[in-house]
Design an enzyme around this catalytic site. Structure first.
Site, PDB file in Angstrom:
ATOM      1  N   HIS A 166      -8.999 -45.551   2.914  1.00 35.52           N
ATOM      2  CA  HIS A 166      -7.936 -46.503   2.858  1.00 35.52           C
ATOM      3  C   HIS A 166      -6.899 -45.895   2.067  1.00 35.52           C
ATOM      4  O   HIS A 166      -5.658 -45.997   2.494  1.00 35.52           O
ATOM      5  CB  HIS A 166      -8.507 -47.626   1.983  1.00 35.52           C
ATOM      6  CG  HIS A 166      -9.786 -48.558   2.483  1.00 35.52           C
ATOM      7  ND1 HIS A 166     -10.888 -48.620   1.513  1.00 35.52           N
ATOM      8  CD2 HIS A 166     -10.271 -48.576   3.749  1.00 35.52           C
ATOM      9  CE1 HIS A 166     -11.885 -49.184   2.523  1.00 35.52           C
ATOM     10  NE2 HIS A 166     -11.257 -49.054   3.676  1.00 35.52           N
ATOM     11  N   CYS A 177      -4.750 -46.761  19.668  1.00 38.17           N
ATOM     12  CA  CYS A 177      -4.132 -46.836  18.495  1.00 38.17           C
ATOM     13  C   CYS A 177      -4.894 -45.850  17.497  1.00 38.17           C
ATOM     14  O   CYS A 177      -4.779 -45.975  16.206  1.00 38.17           O
ATOM     15  CB  CYS A 177      -3.768 -48.166  17.799  1.00 38.17           C
ATOM     16  SG  CYS A 177      -5.508 -49.153  18.019  1.00 38.17           S
TER      17      CYS A 177
END
Length: 753
Positions: free
Chosen positions: A365, A678
């Site tokens: 993250h 993506c």
């Protein structure tokens, strides 16, 4: 020795007085060895300093021939002194000359001395030199004497580390030597700056205790407080409950209660050190031993012990465990063991030049946030937070995964030129912003941007992206302190839509679970989280969670075009269930007088291989598909992308992966629905080349990837590439990857990669 405990304390006081005298470094060393020899009842005391080339040089002596000072040298590993430097362990011998490692240096005159005691001069586990005492008579040195000399060596280490000997050294001390560290390139770019430790180490300035009883009491109080804080971590908060994370904390608690560790701390204080100096001394000794271990389990425990010692030092001093945000230098490179996205966002990004992590790969993250900020990042750099000192000059190369610590001038100059070249290249990409992404043979390719935070959104206009092809909504939840209410979510999503100036935004519903755990949600106990309760599975099992997000998205999209995508769909039936929830929320809005979206498009992420056999069913239901290449590859090859041993075992340009991707593009063409890839794969020019050849006409990627991919596409003949890749896949020659062949193709056609 005069009193097992009184001797070291008296010696430390005498040495402290010598250290305070306004005299030259050589004179100070000469006085120090006299004091040590006197206190240890030894005829000889000598100090050897380790140079960066591995040579040990005699820097001061009491008892050996003075002419040998700065003339006697030996290699690391040569003789008894070299053996101590190589092993980082003390050596006590009643008859040194009969030891197999003994090496006679005639200029020293040491042949008349039989007994020998030597200890490494250590700081943060690094060997800086060796401290030796010798006697003419055969003498069995006691454990108390070894301990006393080790304590004295710590004082010597601080003298070397403080740079007091720099004027006498022909080059940098070993502690300040340049280092070239290897890791994994995560976010491309070159960063030059100075190190800021995210969890700064305590700098121990007071080494000698004034009051032993008070220091023992301080140590005991700090240990008790440390244990209590670890107990709270184990038993309370979001980490409570069974699971791997709890086992890690239980191991941590076990170390905090280890009797051997605590005994060594108390013994170090009893030699006359302050509590802080005792912690640093014991951890330095432990580190020196563990870094030389070949057993990976023992080496891994070094992290735990480093963390424990750091926490104890902060407990003793009351210093914050996190770097002060207001003291950031203008060119800061953050160094951390690990870091969450919220912590990175706390720093002033205008001053950040790079990020170096011991743990943290391309899919973490914090990497997503760093990519959004355009901050170069190198992850998986072993022990970097222990090898780097605050303020050290650092250079990191996010493409090659290299970190240069205290780089020499030639390396610094080379990277400065590379940074200037990168800046010129970025300027070239900026000039392409308004140039349509059309291949040389006239095929239009939609280039879109991945985002997840409001700070990403200005890049849409800056890069000329056609839309937000993927908005990761979970990042907004991860940086929040508690679960956002519907009103807050609506405000956030509306801000996203307002910020992109009418461009479409594809919102992905919460992709949490697995490695993405919200800080305020309990982590489920799962043996394999990547294949467990996550993404749409959580949303369907906890409909209140998904419904609240859908309601917020629909309200934010009132009167506009709204695109919603569901992650980790494994079957057409799951998509039907998610679509039915949206329909119920739309009905709810109509009944209560809310404005509904002008146009609503629902899509699915294709990242679970089971969907490859339900593509026709899915394409008859969905308005669009987006391919999540990162997870699709992970599941296709049964490779945990967070497992360092296997993460790079397979290539996304492997024939099997490309055939899977090709079948998805073909299904989209058959049913006339758009398909966008993506994942990070499409953000690399070579990956984009392969995808266009497979029939993809929409790619979504990070902002920094749009320029390089567009530059490649402008020179690409899509039809020729398609024929070439088709032939490669039809040949079935057993190649593990088409990367070499595609690279050669790009070079033949002068395509920039």
């Amino acid at each position: 020795m005069r009193g097992a405990l009184a001797g070291p304390r008296l010696l430390l006081r005498r040495l402290r007085e010598v250290m305070a005298e306004p005299i030259a470094a050589q004179a100070r060393l000469d006085k120090i060895v006299v004091q040590i020899a006197f206190n240890m009842v030894a005829e000889v005391c000598s100090v050897y300093v380790l140079h960066t080339d591995g040579r040990l040089e005699l820097y001061a002596t009491e008892g050996l021939n003075r002419e040998a000072v700065h003339n006697t040298t030996m290699r690391k590993g040569e003789g008894l002194v070299g053996l101590i430097a190589a092993s980082a362990e003390a050596l006590a011998l009643p008859d040194a000359q009969n030891h197999p490692a003994f090496s006679y240096k005639p200029e020293t005159g040491e042949e008349i001395y039989l007994s020998f005691l030597g200890v490494p001069i250590l700081r943060a586990g690094n060997t800086l030199g060796v401290l030796v005492v010798q006697n003419k008579a055969r003498r069995q040195y006691s454990e108390e004497e070894v301990e006393a000399l080790q304590t004295t060596a710590m004082l010597m280490a601080e003298m070397i580390a403080a740079g007091e000997l720099q004027s006498m050294l022909p080059g940098p001390a070993v502690l300040r030597q340049p280092l070239s560290l290897r890791g994994a390139g995560v976010v491309d770019g070159v960063g030059l700056g100075h190190a800021v430790l995210h969890e700064p180490r305590v700098v121990v300035t007071k080494l000698v205790a004034e009051n032993l009883d008070a220091e023992i009491a301080r140590l005991e109080d700090a240990i008790a407080a440390l244990r209590e804080s670890i107990d709270r971590l184990v038993e309370q908060g979001d980490v409570a409950g069974p699971g791997e994370h709890r086992e890690v904390l239980q191991t941590f608690r076990m170390f905090a209660n280890d009797r051997g560790w605590l005994r060594r701390l108390r013994e170090a204080v009893m030699t006359g050190l302050t509590a802080e100096a005792a912690v640093e001394r014991v951890q330095s000794d432990t580190r020196a031993k563990l870094v030389r271990q070949t057993d990976p389990y023992l080496r891994d425990r070094l992290h735990d012990l480093d963390e424990l010692a750091n926490r104890l030092l902060h407990q003793l001093t009351g210093d914050s465990m996190v770097a002060p945000l207001d003291a950031l230098p203008e060119n800061a490179v953050i160094v951390a063991r690990s870091m969450g996205p919220a912590a990175l966002l706390d720093y002033d990004r205008s001053k950040l030049r790079g990020l170096v992590l011991e743990d943290g790969g391309a899919s973490s993250h914090v990497a997503i946030v760093a990519r959004a900020l355009g901050i170069p990042l190198v992850g998986d750099v072993a022990n970097v937070s222990s090898l780097v000192e605050p303020g050290d000059a650092l250079i990191l190369d996010g493409a090659l995964g290299v970190v240069e610590v205290r780089p020499p001038p030639d390396v610094e100059s080379s990277y400065a030129e590379k940074a200037r070249f990168g800046a010129r290249r970025q300027e070239q990409y900026r000039r392409l912003r308004d140039v349509p992404a059309v291949t040389a043979d006239g095929v239009e390719i939609g280039l879109h941007m991945n985002a997840g935070l409001l700070l990403d959104l200005p890049h849409v206009a800056e890069t000329g992206a056609g839309s937000i092809g993927l908005f990761r909504t979970e990042l907004l939840f991860m940086v929040a302190s508690k679960f956002p209410r519907i009103e807050k979510q609506t405000e956030l999503y509306r801000s996203v839509l307002d910020a992109v100036g009418g461009r479409p935004v594809t919102f992905r519903t919460l992709d949490i679970g697995g490695d993405k755990i919200l800080p305020y949600m309990a982590r489920p106990d799962e043996p394999n989280p990547a294949l467990g309760w996550r993404a749409i599975r959580i949303g369907l099992d906890r409909p209140g969670l998904l419904r609240s997000q859908l309601r917020a998205l629909l309200r934010a999209g009132g009167g506009r075009v709204l695109r919603i995508m569901f992650p980790m769909i494994a079957s057409a039936a799951e998509f039907d269930a998610a679509r039915a929830m949206v329909a119920r929320e739309v009905d709810h809005m109509v009944r209560h007088g809310y404005q509904t979206p002008y146009e609503l498009k629902l899509g699915a992420m294709v990242e679970v291989p089971s969907l490859l056999w339900e593509l026709d069913e899915l394409t008859s239901r969905a308005d669009f598909m987006s391919v999540g290449s990162n997870d699709l590859m992970q599941y296709l090859f049964a490779v945990d992308r967070d497992n360092k041993r296997v993460a790079t075992r397979f290539d996304p340009l492997a024939p099997s992966m490309l055939r899977a991707l090709g079948s998805i593009a073909e299904a989209g063409h058959r049913h006339g629905i758009p398909v966008t890839l993506c994942g990070e794969f499409g953000g690399k020019p070579l990956g984009a080349l392969a995808l266009v050849a497979l029939g993809y006409r929409n790619l979504s990627m990070s902002a920094s990837s749009l320029g390089p991919v567009k530059a490649m596409l402008l020179g690409l003949d899509a039809a020729d590439a398609s024929a070439y890749v088709g032939d490669l896949l039809a040949s079935r020659d057993g190649a593990a990857s088409l990367r070499p062949a595609l690279t050669a193709y790009a070079e033949r056609h002068s395509l920039p990669l």
